[in-house]
Design a protein around this motif. Structure first.
Motif, PDB file in Angstrom:
ATOM      1  N   LEU B 276       0.831  -1.204   0.000  1.00 45.47           N
ATOM      2  CA  LEU B 276       0.000   0.000   0.000  1.00 45.47           C
ATOM      3  C   LEU B 276       0.867   1.255   0.000  1.00 45.47           C
ATOM      4  O   LEU B 276       0.595   2.217  -0.715  1.00 45.47           O
ATOM      5  CB  LEU B 276      -0.934  -0.008   1.216  1.00 45.47           C
ATOM      6  N   LEU B 277       1.920   1.231   0.835  1.00 48.51           N
ATOM      7  CA  LEU B 277       2.798   2.401   0.882  1.00 48.51           C
ATOM      8  C   LEU B 277       3.475   2.629  -0.466  1.00 48.51           C
ATOM      9  O   LEU B 277       3.626   3.765  -0.909  1.00 48.51           O
ATOM     10  CB  LEU B 277       3.858   2.222   1.959  1.00 48.51           C
ATOM     11  N   THR B 278       3.886   1.528  -1.102  1.00 45.24           N
ATOM     12  CA  THR B 278       4.532   1.678  -2.402  1.00 45.24           C
ATOM     13  C   THR B 278       3.569   2.334  -3.388  1.00 45.24           C
ATOM     14  O   THR B 278       3.950   3.220  -4.146  1.00 45.24           O
ATOM     15  CB  THR B 278       4.973   0.307  -2.939  1.00 45.24           C
ATOM     16  N   ILE B 279       2.302   1.910  -3.332  1.00 43.17           N
ATOM     17  CA  ILE B 279       1.315   2.556  -4.208  1.00 43.17           C
ATOM     18  C   ILE B 279       1.197   4.027  -3.839  1.00 43.17           C
ATOM     19  O   ILE B 279       1.184   4.903  -4.710  1.00 43.17           O
ATOM     20  CB  ILE B 279      -0.057   1.848  -4.086  1.00 43.17           C
ATOM     21  N   GLY B 280       1.165   4.292  -2.533  1.00 41.63           N
ATOM     22  CA  GLY B 280       1.094   5.684  -2.087  1.00 41.63           C
ATOM     23  C   GLY B 280       2.249   6.500  -2.633  1.00 41.63           C
ATOM     24  O   GLY B 280       2.083   7.630  -3.099  1.00 41.63           O
ATOM     25  N   VAL B 281       3.442   5.901  -2.580  1.00 39.65           N
ATOM     26  CA  VAL B 281       4.621   6.594  -3.063  1.00 39.65           C
ATOM     27  C   VAL B 281       4.513   6.852  -4.570  1.00 39.65           C
ATOM     28  O   VAL B 281       4.804   7.946  -5.058  1.00 39.65           O
ATOM     29  CB  VAL B 281       5.878   5.764  -2.736  1.00 39.65           C
ATOM     30  N   LEU B 282       4.045   5.848  -5.289  1.00 46.41           N
ATOM     31  CA  LEU B 282       3.872   6.022  -6.743  1.00 46.41           C
ATOM     32  C   LEU B 282       2.927   7.183  -7.029  1.00 46.41           C
ATOM     33  O   LEU B 282       3.152   7.983  -7.929  1.00 46.41           O
ATOM     34  CB  LEU B 282       3.303   4.748  -7.369  1.00 46.41           C
ATOM     35  N   VAL B 283       1.864   7.255  -6.250  1.00 51.70           N
ATOM     36  CA  VAL B 283       0.894   8.332  -6.442  1.00 51.70           C
ATOM     37  C   VAL B 283       1.561   9.685  -6.186  1.00 51.70           C
ATOM     38  O   VAL B 283       1.423  10.624  -6.962  1.00 51.70           O
ATOM     39  CB  VAL B 283      -0.313   8.145  -5.502  1.00 51.70           C
ATOM     40  N   MET B 284       2.324   9.746  -5.081  1.00 55.27           N
ATOM     41  CA  MET B 284       3.004  11.009  -4.753  1.00 55.27           C
ATOM     42  C   MET B 284       3.960  11.421  -5.857  1.00 55.27           C
ATOM     43  O   MET B 284       3.996  12.571  -6.270  1.00 55.27           O
ATOM     44  CB  MET B 284       3.777  10.851  -3.446  1.00 55.27           C
ATOM     45  N   VAL B 285       4.749  10.445  -6.322  1.00 55.43           N
ATOM     46  CA  VAL B 285       5.731  10.751  -7.360  1.00 55.43           C
ATOM     47  C   VAL B 285       5.024  11.253  -8.614  1.00 55.43           C
ATOM     48  O   VAL B 285       5.410  12.259  -9.208  1.00 55.43           O
ATOM     49  CB  VAL B 285       6.579   9.502  -7.684  1.00 55.43           C
ATOM     50  N   SER B 286       3.935  10.556  -8.989  1.00 58.41           N
ATOM     51  CA  SER B 286       3.220  10.973 -10.199  1.00 58.41           C
ATOM     52  C   SER B 286       2.618  12.352 -10.028  1.00 58.41           C
ATOM     53  O   SER B 286       2.674  13.183 -10.931  1.00 58.41           O
ATOM     54  CB  SER B 286       2.105   9.987 -10.534  1.00 58.41           C
ATOM     55  N   ALA B 287       2.029  12.580  -8.863  1.00 55.09           N
ATOM     56  CA  ALA B 287       1.377  13.860  -8.637  1.00 55.09           C
ATOM     57  C   ALA B 287       2.396  14.990  -8.673  1.00 55.09           C
ATOM     58  O   ALA B 287       2.134  16.063  -9.206  1.00 55.09           O
ATOM     59  CB  ALA B 287       0.638  13.843  -7.305  1.00 55.09           C
ATOM     60  N   SER B 288       3.585  14.751  -8.119  1.00 51.24           N
ATOM     61  CA  SER B 288       4.555  15.840  -8.036  1.00 51.24           C
ATOM     62  C   SER B 288       5.275  16.038  -9.359  1.00 51.24           C
ATOM     63  O   SER B 288       5.727  17.134  -9.659  1.00 51.24           O
ATOM     64  CB  SER B 288       5.564  15.586  -6.916  1.00 51.24           C
ATOM     65  N   SER B 289       5.379  14.966 -10.167  1.00 52.32           N
ATOM     66  CA  SER B 289       6.106  15.146 -11.426  1.00 52.32           C
ATOM     67  C   SER B 289       5.168  15.546 -12.540  1.00 52.32           C
ATOM     68  O   SER B 289       5.565  15.680 -13.682  1.00 52.32           O
ATOM     69  CB  SER B 289       6.863  13.871 -11.806  1.00 52.32           C
TER      70      SER B 289
END
Lengths: 502, 308, 357
Positions: B276-289
């Protein structure tokens, strides 16, 4: 006269059924600028890419200093001192200038050595560029300088320029010409691929003309003594038609009006600012400018593909905030996009499928319009093929198998059948041969009898042949709108494109 | 309390070594523009080969070499199909995981429950005596020490050497690199191979050190976590330390709660958390980039070929 | 030196050619493995073939295995037509199973059979759909790569399912066996004449036909295919790409969810460990082997089902690990790539090209 540095004989290259080059003989001499002319698709770039090692020839021989050579990679060609500045620059955008140069330099220069080489070359040829800047931060002119430094750094003896001025501003063009002059004086062999007659007249010592893959003319003459007309006739094979039959059409009411529209291009391209114009029923309004001056963004805002930031847009009597226009625009505007291969068509689908792309409403049938009427699609596709003289076997052939001209006719036919009030054509004849170009011009002129036409192009000839009014775009602004029937004013279009207001 | 935290920290590092190695390998091959979703398969084959070599020869060195090499060899299958035959990189990577899993399970059947070489934790002289830190960092398996060295080394090679420049150039813009005289297919093949070596090494760590022995599907999805970590770390090996520690930390917490019978968080939630955290991180990375230029190699997943 | 050139005129019957070469290559790889193990490849294949074709009973097992594979194959194909990678069919299948079992056991246990089965089927489709919509939303709104999210969610789904049947849903009368109680008879799918083939099989075929019509004969399907083939053209034509991503992934998830339902209601009759055995991943192979054509999916699913049954046969007859079928699966995919390359390009292997300097 010195011996040729490069001597091509009977060089032949095929891409599938298409002969890109057919038994081409060509000699290049040191200390001379060789202009290679021809229309788009004549085979100039392919021939030079073979010389530069990007393609390999299917037949014929290449001699360099009297010895036979053949390159299986650009690197091999560079080893022999042959380098090319491609139309699409071969630089890695996210890397710095010095990293890019270090990549090409091989092990020849260390990291610190590179900066020194950049500095030296810059000084010697007036090619200043900041080695620490990343390529995407540079202007097109600066990027071209990096490409030139790259070749000079490797002691290239033969330098090939593929349409080097197409992306440059006028001052950059002058600077480039000075560099080329200097290289010639140093005894380098220069090839200039172009289709601009002015450049040939200004620079070339030798001139060759290609048409449909063959060399049709090659003379060691002082090209500067030739006249434009002579050259043009040689290039096209017959006199260029600069005037088309333009019927008088009564100008009607305003279809589209932009009032102070500003915005950014999608994907971070150049922006457009405070654009105000109106386009009336029965006229062809052209927007002309050198590539990269905001036209792409402006067109995408008008056609509703992207959203403008501010301003108002009036269409067919209704006024919209430019931000809301996007939702309203789609159905009402026919649009022939610049990228006919990836936006205007789907290569992997049939002509009939492509013919339905923007006209799906016409093919809804059954079950509340959810079913696709395939029979009607096929029938319409077949009719379009017949009416527009498109050369294919059937409407089930894939669009990807069509030539550029035939594909453009499919797209044009589709958009014409939409009977829209505004017809937008973006670079509609880019890369097409004369006969396809003429057909498309005729269609646009016909179209203006029923609609308002917006033509966006960088081709002066096209604009002068077709337009009723011309808006010149520079740096995102419409500098001036000129009446195409006023011959005194029309002469200024070229200068305005360069941003010069007189 | 300090002891508990030290314990958790130590286990965190222990649990993150495999993901760390696989991530760094993945960064190297993705930087050259090749996406390899076969990490899980290469790790499994590496784990088996390492264990088997240890079991039959008794030599830890041979075991490690065999494990890494097995991962490397399997990666060449991916290289052949994606670079040589221009097959779809996503599909080929998935096929590699299926093939690798099949091979490992098939060939490893007789080795289930056998004993082999164990590479135990080895305190580093002097350094291990530093209070707290020594225990956390320097009382680990030699694999961890290898990772401490390999990760900065990978960063150095990628960003400070000519080799790295070539590799990144190929991943950013293969066409331009080709014109600049770089052998694109060779560069990509070698990068994929190095990625495979790292994945194999990661698997070997699991079967020789972390949970010694051979078990089917013993990687438990760590290869997939590594693929997500590559993105999380913006393709930078130094940041991979943090990504891997995040995963290791969660695993350690799970152990800790189990060991102390503390039931603050239900165990199935803890088990899910890394994913779940990895998905969260992916979301953060996508949102910020979304706004600025992303750090992803521009030609990632794009096949290269020069028309002849 | 391998020289690869694009074919001017692509081969006809591309799909069949590619799939055939996949089978041939997998066959050859299998021969090599058997020979390496000291087993006569012919004996091995004969054993597999016998296991599959020796009796109607044996072949019925192939169709039993093929049933969930058709569903997951359709799930993967639906998404892939739009160039979306649904690697998460496994997790969606698990959620389909959870919802099917939950609906049958707890939500509507007293309902009439004619109503219960549609209810359970709907629940499972919804379960798969919702699970697929998470990555779809992330993709559509935030451009999060769906390959990784769909895949990571598989683990989450499986962990949650295990939690359920080890914990709150465990059958109190099950002697500690991990699994739920048996679902009511009314929720069990009808089986055909003494086999384990359930109504799920014709249902799967029906779904394949429906998907074909949806993709190739409807306006919606046309738009989906355009988006998959040329995104920029779809944008130019004004198609609603975001909406289609959500719809396509929802449909894809629903298919995978139904795979879970036919497993729970047609085979296991309860939620237990045997549910997540990789049918979701196998669906990827089924879909691509079928060239993403829904009408071909049932055939490739049967092929893969035969491979599984044959593999089990190898284990019982020759004592070879049944995981050989996994290797053959991988070989099938790599064989498919080879076939695809041969279809699209001409490959010539020659000595070093001439180089004079």
């Amino acid at each position: 006269m010195a011996d040729p540095v490069i001597s091509l004989s009977k060089v032949t290259k095929r891409f599938g059924p298409v002969w890109a080059n057919r038994e081409v003989d060509l000699d290049l001499f040191p200390g001379r600028v060789h202009a290679l002319l021809g229309e788009n698709g004549a085979g100039k770039s392919t021939l030079m890419s073979i010389l530069a090692g990007r393609y390999s020839a299917d037949g014929g021989t290449m001699m360099m200093h009297g010895r036979e050579v053949s390159f299986n990679s650009p690197a091999k060609a560079l080893d022999h001192g042959i380098g090319m500045v491609y139309q699409r620059f071969m630089l890695i955008e996210s890397m710095t200038v010095s990293e890019n140069l270090a990549l090409s330099a091989g092990k020849a220069h260390g990291r610190t050595g590179i900066d020194q080489v950049i500095h030296q070359t810059a000084e010697r040829y007036g090619l200043g560029v900041d080695p620490e800047k990343r390529v995407f931060e540079l202007s097109m002119g600066e990027r071209q300088r990096v490409e030139i430094i790259k070749l000079l750094m490797l002691d290239a003896e033969v330098l090939i320029f593929d349409e080097p001025t197409s992306v440059l501003t006028p001052p950059e063009v002058d600077a480039l010409f000075e560099v080329i002059d200097q290289l010639r004086a140093e005894g380098k062999t220069i090839v200039l691929i172009t289709h601009k007659l002015e450049e040939v007249l200004k620079l070339a010592d030798d001139i060759s003309i290609m048409r449909k893959g063959r060399l049709v003319f090659s003379e060691r003459i002082d090209a500067r003594q030739m006249s434009r007309q002579q050259l043009a006739r040689l290039m096209v094979g017959r006199d260029v038609v600069l005037r088309v039959d333009k019927k008088e059409v009564a100008v009607g009411e305003t279809i589209l009006a932009l009032q102070g529209v500003s915005g950014d291009s999608p994907l971070g391209g150049p922006s457009y600012t405070d654009v105000t114009l109106e386009i009336k029923q029965g006229e062809i309004f052209s927007i002309i400018g050198v590539a990269g001056n905001g036209q792409v963004g402006l067109v995408s805002a008008i056609t509703g593909l992207s959203q403008a930031r501010s301003g108002t847009i009036t269409f067919d009597g209704a006024t919209y905030n430019a931000r809301e226009w996007r939702m309203a625009s789609r159905e009402k505007i026919a649009y022939v996009p610049e990228d006919r291969y990836h936006s205007g068509s789907i290569g992997a689908m049939s002509i009939a499928d492509n013919f339905a792309l923007t006209r799906l409403a016409a093919y809804r049938s059954g079950m509340a319009g959810m079913v696709l009427d395939r029979e009607k699609m096929a029938a319409d596709g077949t009719r379009a093929i017949r009416d527009h003289n498109i050369k294919v076997e059937s409407s089930e052939d894939s669009a990807g198998s069509l030539s550029g001209g035939n594909l453009q006719k499919v797209i044009l036919a589709r958009e014409l059948t939409r009977n829209a009030k505004l017809f937008v054509a973006e670079q509609p004849t880019q890369g097409l041969d004369i006969s396809a170009t003429e057909e498309i011009w005729r269609a646009l002129l016909e179209c203006r009898e029923k609609a308002a036409v917006l033509l966006v192009t960088g081709d002066l000839k096209e604009v002068l042949s077709l337009s009723d009014r011309i808006g010149v775009i520079f740096n995102g602004r419409i500098l001036e709108i000129i009446d195409a029937h006023d011959s005194d004013q029309v002469d200024r279009v070229g200068l305005l494109m360069a941003g010069v207001r007189t | 309390m300090i002891e508990d935290l030290t314990f958790i920290a130590q286990i965190s590092i222990k649990s993150s070594v495999a993901v760390l190695l696989a991530t760094v390998g993945g960064i190297i091959n993705e930087r050259s523009g090749v996406l390899n979703l076969g990490i899980e398969g290469m790790m499994l084959v590496g784990a088996l080969a390492g264990f088997a070599a240890g079991h039959f020869t008794g030599s830890p060195l041979l075991a490690v070499a065999a494990g890494a090499l097995a991962g490397g060899m399997l990666s060449l299958v991916h290289a052949f199909f994606t670079i040589g035959l221009r097959s779809n990189q996503v599909l080929s990577g998935l096929a590699l995981t299926i093939l690798g899993t099949g091979l490992a399970n098939f060939l490893g059947r007789p080795l289930i429950g056998q004993t082999g070489v164990r590479i135990r934790q080895l305190p580093v002289p002097y350094l291990a005596d530093i209070p707290v830190i020594g225990d956390i960092l320097f009382n680990q398996s030699p694999f961890a020490y290898a990772a401490y060295l390999l990760v900065p080394l990978a960063w150095f090679v990628l960003f400070q050497t000519r080799t790295g420049l070539i590799l990144r150039a190929v991943g950013e813009d293969a066409r331009s690199a080709d014109v600049a005289g770089v052998n694109v297919p060779l560069t990509r093949t070698l990068s994929v191979f190095v990625g495979g070596l790292f994945a194999g090494l990661a698997g070997t760590y699991l079967s020789l050190s972390y949970t010694p022995g051979w078990k089917e599907t013993m990687t438990g999805g760590q290869g997939w976590i590594a693929i997500a970590m590559i993105i999380f770390c913006f393709w930078n090996p130094l940041l991979a330390f943090f990504g891997a520690l995040l995963f290791g930390g969660l695993t350690a917490l799970q152990f800790f709660f189990q060991a102390t019978s503390m039931d603050l968080i239900p165990s199935y939630v803890l088990k899910m958390l890394p994913y779940l955290l990895t998905i969260g991180v992916l979301v953060m990375v996508s949102a910020s980039s979304k706004r600025r230029k992303s750090a992803s190699p521009a030609d990632l997943g794009v096949p290269f070929y020069r028309e002849l | 030196m391998i020289r690869i050139e694009k074919r001017i005129q692509p081969l006809r019957y591309q799909g069949i050619f590619a799939a055939t070469s996949a089978v041939v290559i997998a066959f050859v790889v299998g021969c090599a493995i058997f020979a390496g193990l000291g087993v006569n490849p012919l004996t091995a294949y004969a054993a597999m073939g016998k296991g599959v074709f020796s009796s109607a009973d044996a072949f019925s097992e192939v169709l039993v295995k093929a049933t969930p594979l058709i569903f997951t194959g359709l799930a993967v194909a639906t998404a892939a037509v739009m160039m979306l990678w649904n690697i998460g069919a496994e997790g969606q299948l698990v959620w389909g199973g959870i919802c099917a079992a939950g609906a049958a056991l707890f939500l509507f246990p007293q309902t009439q059979p004619w109503l219960l089965i549609p209810l359970v089927l709907t629940a499972s489709a919804l379960g798969g759909m919702v699970w697929a919509l998470i990555p779809a939303l992330l993709k559509a709104k935030l451009r999060v790569n769906e390959i990784l999210t769909t895949l990571l969610l598989n683990y989450v789904a499986i962990i949650y399912m295990e939690h359920l049947f080890y914990g709150p849903w465990r059958d109190p009368a099950g002697f500690g066996f991990p699994g739920t109680a048996q679902i009511p008879e009314a929720a069990q799918l009808l089986r055909f004449a003494g086999t384990r083939i359930s109504l799920g099989f014709p249902l799967a075929l029906l779904c394949a036909v429906m998907l074909y019509y949806l993709l190739y004969k409807s306006v919606w399907g046309y738009q989906v295919r355009v988006i998959g083939k040329e995104l920029r053209a779809a944008r130019y034509a004004g198609f609603n790409v975001t909406g289609k991503i959500l719809a396509v992934m929802a449909l894809s998830g629903a298919f995978a969810g139904m795979a879970g339902m036919v497993e729970v209601c047609g085979i296991h009759y309860r939620l237990q460990t045997g549910l997540a055995v990789g049918y979701g991943y196998d669906g990827i192979i089924v879909a691509w082997l079928a060239g993403l054509n829904p009408l071909v999916v049932p055939f490739t699913a049967i092929l893969l089902g035969a491979l599984f049954v044959g593999g089990e046969q190898l284990q019982s007859v020759l004592g070879l690990p049944s995981t050989i079928s996994l290797i053959l699966e991988g070989a099938l995919l790599f064989g498919l790539f080879t076939g695809q390359t041969l279809v699209r390009y001409t490959v010539t292997i020659s000595g070093r090209s001439k180089e004079v300097s």
